[in-house]
Scaffold this motif. Structure first.
Motif, PDB file in Angstrom:
ATOM      1  N   SER A 342       1.472 -11.542  -1.980  1.00 31.04           N
ATOM      2  CA  SER A 342       1.406 -10.397  -2.868  1.00 31.04           C
ATOM      3  C   SER A 342       2.261 -10.630  -4.097  1.00 31.04           C
ATOM      4  O   SER A 342       3.362 -11.127  -4.020  1.00 31.04           O
ATOM      5  CB  SER A 342       1.907  -9.148  -2.146  1.00 31.04           C
ATOM      6  N   TRP A 344       4.603  -9.131  -6.488  1.00 28.43           N
ATOM      7  CA  TRP A 344       5.403  -7.930  -6.390  1.00 28.43           C
ATOM      8  C   TRP A 344       5.637  -7.260  -7.729  1.00 28.43           C
ATOM      9  O   TRP A 344       6.316  -6.262  -7.821  1.00 28.43           O
ATOM     10  CB  TRP A 344       6.747  -8.281  -5.750  1.00 28.43           C
ATOM     11  N   SER A 418       3.094  -7.772   5.605  1.00 25.48           N
ATOM     12  CA  SER A 418       3.030  -6.831   4.480  1.00 25.48           C
ATOM     13  C   SER A 418       3.689  -7.414   3.242  1.00 25.48           C
ATOM     14  O   SER A 418       3.208  -7.244   2.117  1.00 25.48           O
ATOM     15  CB  SER A 418       3.711  -5.518   4.875  1.00 25.48           C
ATOM     16  N   GLY A 421       1.481 -10.764   2.107  1.00 24.48           N
ATOM     17  CA  GLY A 421       0.057 -10.577   1.872  1.00 24.48           C
ATOM     18  C   GLY A 421      -0.851 -11.376   2.772  1.00 24.48           C
ATOM     19  O   GLY A 421      -2.032 -11.526   2.482  1.00 24.48           O
TER      20      GLY A 421
END
Length: 487
Positions: A342, A344, A418, A421
């Motif tokens: 992910s 951020w 989480s 990702g």
């Protein structure tokens, strides 16, 4: 007057990205070559290296128990450099052979420019290997090369102001990796002062694992020694279009190639300006040719409307790798061929190539790009140092007794998935976070800090490399909690 016309490829053709130090993963091809031979270029690099008095590196790529980045930085930087170079050319060849994916443009990230020049046809393989070996020799032979690098989570303008306020000629902006990431190099003492000042200003500062203060005038002697080696090789105009973050422009001639090679140790590398420029030319597909995903993570964080793939984000089987390449070549822009860590921070809008005052640096065996971090995340120290965290307010022990490690692994699985990702199912209890999933020690340190805060645990002096699976981390947390950490 000579006029050079550069024909820029269409956006349907991918940009091949060649990273530097961020491009090493122990045994990155171990699953690919299970029951198969390594890509031919790896054996060719080994043979050429022996000819020029260098190390062999095939074991670093195919051995599941190959030495870690930290080990090679401490004991064998030449082998690390050559392993990165060979990995990148192997991925280029695999993309072509497995899915007919070829580059419309190549970009190297500092030391990655050596592989990019070779992939573009500006250097033949023998000269590429020869120069990688010669570069390391020049660095070892030169004096006054002590130092390192620090990544600041801040924009370029503020980074310049912070560095300038110290009035330290040893410090230099070395890398402009993104809208909120600038790397500074210099002597260790100077970097200590920079890190202290950053802390006072609330700027996240991360010490990078590098052997030298790359992209700094401190390496001037090494650069001059290396120039003699460059003079002895043939450099051509690239046959594949190439953009150089060191030059801040397209590479169009033999002279451009030589300029990259003879100045890269001292010059700043502008990776963000390079991304903005080629995105402005219409390129939307980016494939990382090294191990891990350092450069594609930066692309995702800084450019909207792009599609990326990092085939060796983690160790993959031959069929899995074929699938990644096939998906990348067939899927529409805006989707990911592989699970992406992910970002951020939201990617800001594309700006003109003139936004940056000057090209900035991000390097190969030099400046590893630093993953984007949440604004609220605590500052993470250099990953090979002991992890120090702030001691929280003590809480009463739970009356329920011993911790449940199995249940704790389940909670950590959710937390880690989480954050990076990935789907939860890939986080098996005993899977290696770095070797198998490509989560480097800097990110692991930050994740461990989150876990410590989640369970309100005291500080600990540990080495993150001793806790490389969820199972071992759960055991550590249970030990720190003295029986009160429960799922």
């Amino acid at each position: 007057m000579r006029i050079i016309i550069v024909s820029h490829s269409s956006s349907a053709e991918p940009v091949f990205l060649f990273p530097g130090q961020g491009g090493y993963l122990p045994g990155c091809l171990s699953r690919v070559c299970a029951g198969r031979a390594l890509p031919a270029v790896v054996g060719q690099v080994d043979a050429l290296s022996l000819r020029y008095g260098g190390p062999t590196i095939s074991g670093l790529l195919e051995g599941a128990d190959a030495p870690s980045l930290d080990t090679l930085l401490a004991s064998d930087v030449p082998a690390l450099s050559l392993a990165i170079f060979a990995t990148e050319l192997a991925v280029r060849d695999l993309a072509r052979d497995l899915a007919s994916v070829t580059p419309g443009l190549v970009i190297g990230h500092s030391f990655g420019e050596f592989a990019a020049l070779t992939a573009a046809g500006a250097l033949d393989l023998a000269d590429g290997v020869r120069l990688v070996i010669a570069r390391d020799r020049a660095l070892r032979a030169a004096g006054d090369t002590e130092g390192g690098m620090v990544a600041l989570r801040v924009g370029r303008q503020r980074a310049d102001a912070v560095v300038g306020s110290l009035a330290d000629r040893g410090l230099a902006v070395a890398a402009h990796n993104g809208y909120d990431q600038v790397v500074v190099s210099g002597p260790h003492e100077s970097l200590d002062r920079l890190t202290a000042l950053a802390g006072l200003l609330g700027i996240e500062a991360t010490r990078l694992r590098v052997p030298y203060p790359f992209h700094n005038r401190l390496l001037g002697e090494a650069n001059r020694l290396f120039e003699a080696d460059v003079a002895g090789v043939r450099v051509r105009a690239p046959r594949v279009p190439m953009y150089s973050p060191v030059l801040g422009r397209h590479v169009e001639s033999e002279q451009d190639g030589r300029e990259i090679l003879t100045s890269h140790l001292e010059r700043e590398v502008g990776f963000l300006p390079a991304l903005v420029s080629v995105r402005g030319d219409g390129f939307t597909h980016f494939l990382e040719c090294g191990a891990r995903c350092a450069l594609t993570d930066l692309v995702n964080a800084n450019l909207p409307g792009v599609r990326t793939a990092a085939p060796l984000r983690q160790r993959r089987t031959f069929d899995e790798l074929r699938g990644v390449f096939a998906a990348f070549s067939s899927t529409e822009a805006g989707t990911d061929a592989v699970p992406a860590a992910s970002s951020w921070t939201a990617a800001p809008p594309v700006v003109s190539a003139g936004t940056s005052a000057s090209p900035a640096a991000s390097s190969g065996t030099d400046v590893p790009p630093v993953e984007q971090a949440r604004p609220t995340a605590p500052r993470v120290e250099q990953a090979v140092a002991p992890v120090r965290t702030t001691e929280p307010t003590p809480v009463e022990p739970s009356p329920s007794g011993a911790g449940d490690v199995t249940g704790l692994v389940d909670e950590l699985r959710t937390l880690y998935a989480s954050a990076v990702g990935y789907p939860e199912e890939v986080f098996e209890a005993d899977i290696e976070l770095e070797a198998d999933l490509g989560i480097d020690s800097i990110r692991q340190t930050e994740l461990l800090q989150r876990a410590r805060q989640k369970y309100d645990l005291p500080e600990a002096d540990i080495r993150i490399t001793d806790y490389t699976t969820l199972e071992s981390i759960a055991g550590l947390l249970t030990e720190l909690g003295a029986g009160r950490v429960r799922a």
